[in-house]
Motif scaffolding. Sequence first.
Motif, PDB file in Angstrom:
ATOM      1  N   LEU A 139       0.813  -1.213   0.000  1.00  0.00           N
ATOM      2  CA  LEU A 139       0.000   0.000   0.000  1.00  0.00           C
ATOM      3  C   LEU A 139       0.847   1.264   0.000  1.00  0.00           C
ATOM      4  O   LEU A 139       0.322   2.365  -0.093  1.00  0.00           O
ATOM      5  N   GLY A 140       2.142   1.120   0.163  1.00  0.00           N
ATOM      6  CA  GLY A 140       2.977   2.319   0.209  1.00  0.00           C
ATOM      7  C   GLY A 140       4.411   1.892   0.391  1.00  0.00           C
ATOM      8  O   GLY A 140       4.845   0.924  -0.205  1.00  0.00           O
ATOM      9  N   GLY A 141       5.126   2.609   1.214  1.00  0.00           N
ATOM     10  CA  GLY A 141       6.494   2.210   1.492  1.00  0.00           C
ATOM     11  C   GLY A 141       7.489   3.172   0.895  1.00  0.00           C
ATOM     12  O   GLY A 141       7.155   3.997   0.036  1.00  0.00           O
ATOM     13  N   LEU A 142       8.712   3.049   1.344  1.00  0.00           N
ATOM     14  CA  LEU A 142       9.790   3.933   0.908  1.00  0.00           C
ATOM     15  C   LEU A 142      10.294   3.492  -0.461  1.00  0.00           C
ATOM     16  O   LEU A 142      10.137   2.340  -0.851  1.00  0.00           O
ATOM     17  N   PRO A 143      10.924   4.400  -1.210  1.00  0.00           N
ATOM     18  CA  PRO A 143      11.462   4.024  -2.527  1.00  0.00           C
ATOM     19  C   PRO A 143      12.536   2.943  -2.381  1.00  0.00           C
ATOM     20  O   PRO A 143      13.251   2.921  -1.371  1.00  0.00           O
ATOM     21  N   PRO A 144      12.660   2.058  -3.381  1.00  0.00           N
ATOM     22  CA  PRO A 144      13.723   1.045  -3.341  1.00  0.00           C
ATOM     23  C   PRO A 144      15.090   1.701  -3.153  1.00  0.00           C
ATOM     24  O   PRO A 144      15.345   2.773  -3.714  1.00  0.00           O
ATOM     25  N   GLY A 145      15.935   1.082  -2.368  1.00  0.00           N
ATOM     26  CA  GLY A 145      17.283   1.611  -2.161  1.00  0.00           C
ATOM     27  C   GLY A 145      17.395   2.642  -1.059  1.00  0.00           C
ATOM     28  O   GLY A 145      18.464   3.227  -0.858  1.00  0.00           O
ATOM     29  N   THR A 146      16.302   2.914  -0.331  1.00  0.00           N
ATOM     30  CA  THR A 146      16.382   3.880   0.767  1.00  0.00           C
ATOM     31  C   THR A 146      17.420   3.397   1.790  1.00  0.00           C
ATOM     32  O   THR A 146      17.358   2.252   2.234  1.00  0.00           O
TER      33      THR A 146
END
Lengths: 202, 202
Positions: free
Chosen positions: A92-99
């Motif tokens: 449903l969301g989440g931080l961008p890959p590689g954060t």
Amino acid sequence: MFSGAQISLYPMSDDFIGIILGALSALDPWRDQLRIETDDLSTLLVGPPEILFPAMRDLFVAAARGGVHCTLHATVSRGCPGEPDDPICTPLGGLPPGTPLPDRIAAAQAGVTAAALTGQTVAAQFSLYPLGLGHHMDEIYGCIDFLKSSGTFERSKNFCTKLRGDAGPVFETLSQAFTGFGAQAGHVALDVTLSANSPSKV
Amino acid sequence: MFSGAQISLYPMSDDFIGIILGALSALDPWRDQLRIETDDLSTLLVGPPEILFPAMRDLFVAAARGGVHCTLHATVSRGCPGEPDDPICTPLGGLPPGTPLPDRIAAAQAGVTAAALTGQTVAAQFSLYPLGLGHHMDEIYGCIDFLKSSGTFERSKNFCTKLRGDAGPVFETLSQAFTGFGAQAGHVALDVTLSANSPSKV
């Protein structure tokens, strides 16, 4: 992507069946976002990683409300390469890959700070298993850094970390650990035991 | 090398304290090989990987003998790089390092075949987590091949495998899965829930 949980609720009471059946309606607000299957050992919840712990929280708080000593165990998983992709599991969301890890720790802390209180105190212990990584301990140690600043940390134990506090922030801590650490599209499992109304307090 | 288990016993009864205390003497024959510590969530057993499941079997069968619905949950670990080496955990045997997967499967099957019966039927579901490996699913699929020929296999579930049978071969199946799969000197965790005398049978 596949994500879900095998959950089991254990009321330490002769009326364990009544307590379990009485608590199930707490899952009703989540049912349209979950696929649910039950057998004699556990109930499978399949759905987006972000709602698994909120749904478990509502079930557990409902079961514990009568004051009986209850525990809940869950095996939670996301990204297992042996499971089929399922649209119901879309995150449903989440931080961008590689954060980077420090930014993920800060985001997890903010999530716990924002969690609403339920009025039910719980204890929990859990293990995080980031799988398929040669550097799995880096993610575990990063998660432990988050836990120690979460406000719900009680102590480190062998094989697991123990939390204590209101069920709102405790379940949010678990949710943040599950979604924020380990490879972002990779295989992560988390195993947790929660307890309420225990006659022991060590 | 460090190995051990966090175990919790849940009798679904108003007399849960009495049932737990009454079962503890079943651990007595194992106490000189284990370090044992208890808090309000679980009991830690530290000792050689090979005796963890036999000790849990004796505890669980003792608790279930009165006919009350009981469950036992355990988080079992060996070789965690975050834990100190401990002489009490020295493995008691095992196959030579580098033993190929088919030979490990055959040895595990032979171990289950030799297991003594207890007279107590149990159901179990468990997940095996071989950590720190890029090819962790190879070990998991090898373990599943063993399980399907173990005589205790009931079915595959999401995130775990379900077993059913006499507690003797079921606990031996778990022990063989824990000691025989994953890197031989590496980090392996196993999470298991066992159930006896359940009013549900699905």
